[in-house]
Design a protein around this motif. Sequence first.
Motif, PDB file in Angstrom:
ATOM      1  N   THR A  67       0.855  -1.179   0.000  1.00 32.66           N
ATOM      2  CA  THR A  67       0.000   0.000   0.000  1.00 32.66           C
ATOM      3  C   THR A  67       0.896   1.234   0.000  1.00 32.66           C
ATOM      4  O   THR A  67       1.815   1.334   0.815  1.00 32.66           O
ATOM      5  N   ARG A  68       0.614   2.161  -0.916  1.00 31.71           N
ATOM      6  CA  ARG A  68       1.378   3.405  -0.967  1.00 31.71           C
ATOM      7  C   ARG A  68       1.133   4.210   0.305  1.00 31.71           C
ATOM      8  O   ARG A  68       0.074   4.131   0.918  1.00 31.71           O
ATOM      9  N   VAL A  69       2.118   4.982   0.698  1.00 31.33           N
ATOM     10  CA  VAL A  69       2.012   5.848   1.865  1.00 31.33           C
ATOM     11  C   VAL A  69       1.764   7.271   1.355  1.00 31.33           C
ATOM     12  O   VAL A  69       2.591   7.809   0.617  1.00 31.33           O
ATOM     13  N   SER A  72       4.449  10.694   0.747  1.00 34.95           N
ATOM     14  CA  SER A  72       5.815  10.184   0.940  1.00 34.95           C
ATOM     15  C   SER A  72       6.609  10.407  -0.335  1.00 34.95           C
ATOM     16  O   SER A  72       6.054  10.658  -1.401  1.00 34.95           O
ATOM     17  N   PRO A  74       8.777   9.537  -3.634  1.00 31.98           N
ATOM     18  CA  PRO A  74       8.496   8.495  -4.638  1.00 31.98           C
ATOM     19  C   PRO A  74       9.239   7.186  -4.394  1.00 31.98           C
ATOM     20  O   PRO A  74       8.752   6.114  -4.732  1.00 31.98           O
ATOM     21  N   ALA A  77       8.170   2.993  -1.736  1.00 28.37           N
ATOM     22  CA  ALA A  77       7.152   2.273  -2.509  1.00 28.37           C
ATOM     23  C   ALA A  77       5.875   2.094  -1.709  1.00 28.37           C
ATOM     24  O   ALA A  77       4.774   2.193  -2.233  1.00 28.37           O
ATOM     25  N   GLY A  78       6.007   1.831  -0.417  1.00 25.31           N
ATOM     26  CA  GLY A  78       4.840   1.637   0.433  1.00 25.31           C
ATOM     27  C   GLY A  78       5.152   0.719   1.591  1.00 25.31           C
ATOM     28  O   GLY A  78       6.311   0.506   1.947  1.00 25.31           O
ATOM     29  N   THR A  88       8.378  -1.832   5.579  1.00 23.86           N
ATOM     30  CA  THR A  88       8.524  -0.645   4.751  1.00 23.86           C
ATOM     31  C   THR A  88       9.314  -1.027   3.505  1.00 23.86           C
ATOM     32  O   THR A  88      10.381  -1.623   3.608  1.00 23.86           O
ATOM     33  N   ASP A  91      12.199   1.547  -2.826  1.00 23.41           N
ATOM     34  CA  ASP A  91      12.590   1.249  -4.197  1.00 23.41           C
ATOM     35  C   ASP A  91      14.013   1.759  -4.394  1.00 23.41           C
ATOM     36  O   ASP A  91      14.253   2.960  -4.515  1.00 23.41           O
TER      37      ASP A  91
END
Length: 182
Positions: A67-69, A72, A74, A77-78, A88, A91
């Motif tokens: 799930t994206r945060v 935040s 880029p 990632a989520g 957490t 990327d």
Amino acid sequence: MTPSLRQLRDDPYRLLAELDRRLRAMREEAAGGRGQIWQGLAFRQGERWMVTPKDDVREVIPPPRFTRVPNSKPWLAGVANVRGSLLTLVDLGLLSGGDGSASGRTARVLVLNSDQMQAGFLVDEVAGYRQFTAVEQAPAEVSPGDAMAPYVLGGFSREGRAWQVLSLHKLAQSETLRRAGW
């Protein structure tokens, strides 16, 4: 007298033990008898090949659903639920200033070996463990302005390929990762 491998074929345990003994002896011989072999987990991020100390990685997993945060950076990632723990996901491709990590069949997550921080680093490909001798040690080839430069511990060179040694622990403790929000 050392038994031949053929003599041990009917005793799988002794066969494995003898193979292990011989492999250890060959490693020491390759390192000039000093036993100076460095081992790390090799991975690729874009065109760059890196290794991280084997103790930096708890496990390697396929990229989980995440799930994206909101609000935040880029490169964050989520977050993902991995066996009941919140992980957490960073990327590494975006964090290093390049393209994002691939999402294909070869993409993997390097899970940080830490009790204080549950983090995973998305990479394009994992190539397994690599062993390097002191003879293969070389200065790390780091470009000026490289975002990963503060986390590169050194380098190795083998068969014309440069391998940067990246400390995931150093990266995880960095101010950059602490400031993942806008």
